[in-house]
Every structure is written in C-alpha cells, then in structure tokens.
Design a protein around this motif. Structure first.
Motif, short mmCIF file in Angstrom:
data_model
loop_
_atom_site.label_atom_id
_atom_site.label_comp_id
_atom_site.label_asym_id
_atom_site.label_seq_id
_atom_site.Cartn_x
_atom_site.Cartn_y
_atom_site.Cartn_z
N ARG A 14 -11.70 7.24 -3.24
CA ARG A 14 -10.44 7.68 -4.05
C ARG A 14 -9.05 6.79 -3.61
O ARG A 14 -8.14 6.34 -4.34
CB ARG A 14 -10.29 9.10 -3.73
N LEU A 15 -9.02 6.35 -2.18
CA LEU A 15 -7.67 5.59 -1.73
C LEU A 15 -8.07 4.21 -2.21
O LEU A 15 -7.04 3.69 -2.49
CB LEU A 15 -8.04 5.64 -0.02
N LEU A 16 -9.03 3.79 -2.39
CA LEU A 16 -9.25 2.31 -3.10
C LEU A 16 -8.89 2.41 -4.36
O LEU A 16 -8.11 1.61 -4.77
CB LEU A 16 -10.77 1.89 -2.79
N ASP A 17 -9.28 3.40 -5.35
CA ASP A 17 -9.18 3.68 -6.57
C ASP A 17 -7.35 3.64 -6.81
O ASP A 17 -6.78 2.91 -7.62
CB ASP A 17 -9.70 4.73 -7.26
N SER A 18 -6.96 4.65 -6.06
CA SER A 18 -5.35 4.80 -6.36
C SER A 18 -4.58 3.57 -5.64
O SER A 18 -3.88 3.39 -6.52
CB SER A 18 -5.33 6.28 -5.35
N SER A 19 -4.96 3.19 -4.46
CA SER A 19 -4.36 1.98 -3.97
C SER A 19 -4.31 0.92 -4.85
O SER A 19 -3.31 0.11 -4.94
CB SER A 19 -4.87 1.82 -2.62
N GLY A 20 -5.54 0.55 -5.36
CA GLY A 20 -5.72 -0.48 -6.32
C GLY A 20 -4.85 -0.52 -7.61
O GLY A 20 -4.05 -1.66 -7.99
N ALA A 21 -4.61 0.91 -8.14
CA ALA A 21 -3.91 0.84 -9.23
C ALA A 21 -2.32 0.75 -8.89
O ALA A 21 -1.60 0.20 -9.58
CB ALA A 21 -4.12 2.61 -9.76
N ILE A 22 -1.90 1.43 -7.82
CA ILE A 22 -0.62 1.30 -7.25
C ILE A 22 -0.16 -0.18 -7.00
O ILE A 22 0.97 -0.47 -7.41
CB ILE A 22 -0.38 2.33 -6.18
N ALA A 23 -1.27 -0.93 -6.45
CA ALA A 23 -0.80 -2.19 -5.92
C ALA A 23 -0.64 -2.80 -7.25
O ALA A 23 0.16 -4.01 -7.32
CB ALA A 23 -1.92 -2.68 -4.95
N LYS A 24 -1.55 -2.97 -8.11
CA LYS A 24 -1.35 -3.86 -9.35
C LYS A 24 0.08 -3.36 -10.22
O LYS A 24 0.56 -4.16 -11.11
CB LYS A 24 -2.66 -3.60 -10.36
N ARG A 25 0.25 -2.12 -10.07
CA ARG A 25 1.50 -1.64 -10.95
C ARG A 25 2.84 -2.00 -10.17
O ARG A 25 3.81 -2.51 -10.71
CB ARG A 25 1.41 -0.25 -11.13
N ASP A 26 2.87 -1.85 -8.63
CA ASP A 26 3.97 -2.13 -8.07
C ASP A 26 4.00 -3.22 -7.15
O ASP A 26 5.04 -3.11 -6.48
CB ASP A 26 4.32 -0.67 -7.11
N GLY A 27 2.96 -3.66 -6.78
CA GLY A 27 3.05 -4.88 -5.93
C GLY A 27 2.44 -4.23 -4.45
O GLY A 27 3.10 -2.95 -4.29
N PHE A 28 1.62 -4.80 -3.87
CA PHE A 28 1.08 -3.91 -2.79
C PHE A 28 1.92 -4.20 -1.57
O PHE A 28 2.12 -3.27 -0.62
CB PHE A 28 -0.31 -5.04 -2.24
#
Length: 191
Positions: A14-28
C-alpha cells in the motif's frame, strides 16, 4: 499489538502504491516521509518498519513502476506483435495517459529525479529500459529504431504534460502517434 507478516507486506505494498502515485504527481524529493505515511493512514515513525531510508523507498518505487511499465509495453512473449505494439503506442500516446500522471508511466514523471539518484537506482532503471528495448528491437529488427521509438514516446508524453493548453497537449500526442504508426507501417516487412 503484533501484526502478521502478511499485514506488514500488505502495508508495504500500500505504501509503494500510494508513494508511487504521489511521487509521480508531486515529485519524490518534494514529499516528506510523514506525508507519504499519512496517505496510507500511518505515522511517520512507522515508515522505518518498512524501509531503512527515503532513498530505499525511492529505489523500490522506481523498480516496481518500471517493471510494471515494461510488462505493459512489451513483455517478452511469442504473442508480442506489431499490432500489440501499435495498441501499446495508442494507449501510451493518448490524452488519457497525459492526464493520468499518478497512474501513468514513471519515466516522464520521475526521469529527472532518477537521473540524479544513486547508481543502483539508475542501474535498475537501465535494466528495465533495456528489457523493453530488446523486445521492441526484436520485433522491429533494429536496436536503433527501438531506442528511437522509446525516446519518442517518453519525450512526447513529457512535452504534452509540460504544455498548458489541452489543444497543444492533444496536438503533441496525436502528431507523435501518427508519426510512429506511419513509420511502423513503412517499416513493416513485405508479406
């Protein structure tokens, strides 16, 4: 309270899913650990039960995202054909993909951050790119054409996402798709 090993793995996913989406949207690099954890309903302190550092999370996100992209765009199989490649291109170079940064390809979204990452992240990125390029090169019978096709796709998506108007975004993906499909038709082996 003690959680099962499967709970820990489910939370990690879940953390990978959510973090991947956030990173692609906002920059990691612009998102903190607390915000990443809050997105999955956990505290920042719980992060270290899953990853030793934010850099380790980034490496896991990149590995996962690129593996998924490579599978969608050209998993090596006997059924990979020009028709399938054309369908992949039509999905990749579409307004829907331009608009779906969170669910789309990680390369245009995270490419600049990957380029600045440590060598292990860049090596795993290169492995994923090479796997995709090999499948396309075999189909096209050309290493150069496969690299050019891959570069055109990523570049067009990036340019479209950089553009403010829907008209320009659409023109970029439409013209790039038409160019690539025309090239594939012209390069098709004679029957």
């Amino acid at each position: 309270m003690r959680y099962s090993a499967s709970h820990k793995e489910e939370t990690r996913q879940r953390l990978l899913d959510s973090s991947g989406a956030i990173a692609k949207r906002d920059g990691f690099s612009s998102v903190g650990v607390d915000a990443l954890m809050k997105a999955v309903g956990l505290t920042g302190g719980a992060f270290y039960n899953h990853f030793s550092s934010k850099g380790e999370l980034f490496a896991a996100i990149v590995q996962r995202e690129l593996t998924q992209s490579a599978e969608r765009l050209g998993k090596a199989s006997e059924t990979f054909s020009r028709e399938r490649l054309q369908r992949c291109l039509q999905r990749y170079l579409s307004q829907a993909h331009v608009d779906n940064v969170e669910g789309g390809c990680a390369i245009p979204a995270l490419g600049a951050e990957i380029a600045r990452a440590d060598v292990a992240v860049r090596e795993s990125t290169e492995e994923a790119l090479l796997a995709l390029q090999r499948v396309w090169a075999q189909l096209l019978d050309s290493d150069q054409e496969a690299w050019a096709l891959l570069s055109q796709c990523v570049g067009a998506l990036l340019l479209a996402r950089m553009s403010a108007s829907e008209e320009t975004r659409q023109a970029i993906v439409d013209s790039s798709l038409a160019f690539l499909l025309r090239h594939l038709d012209e390069a098709a082996p004679a029957s």
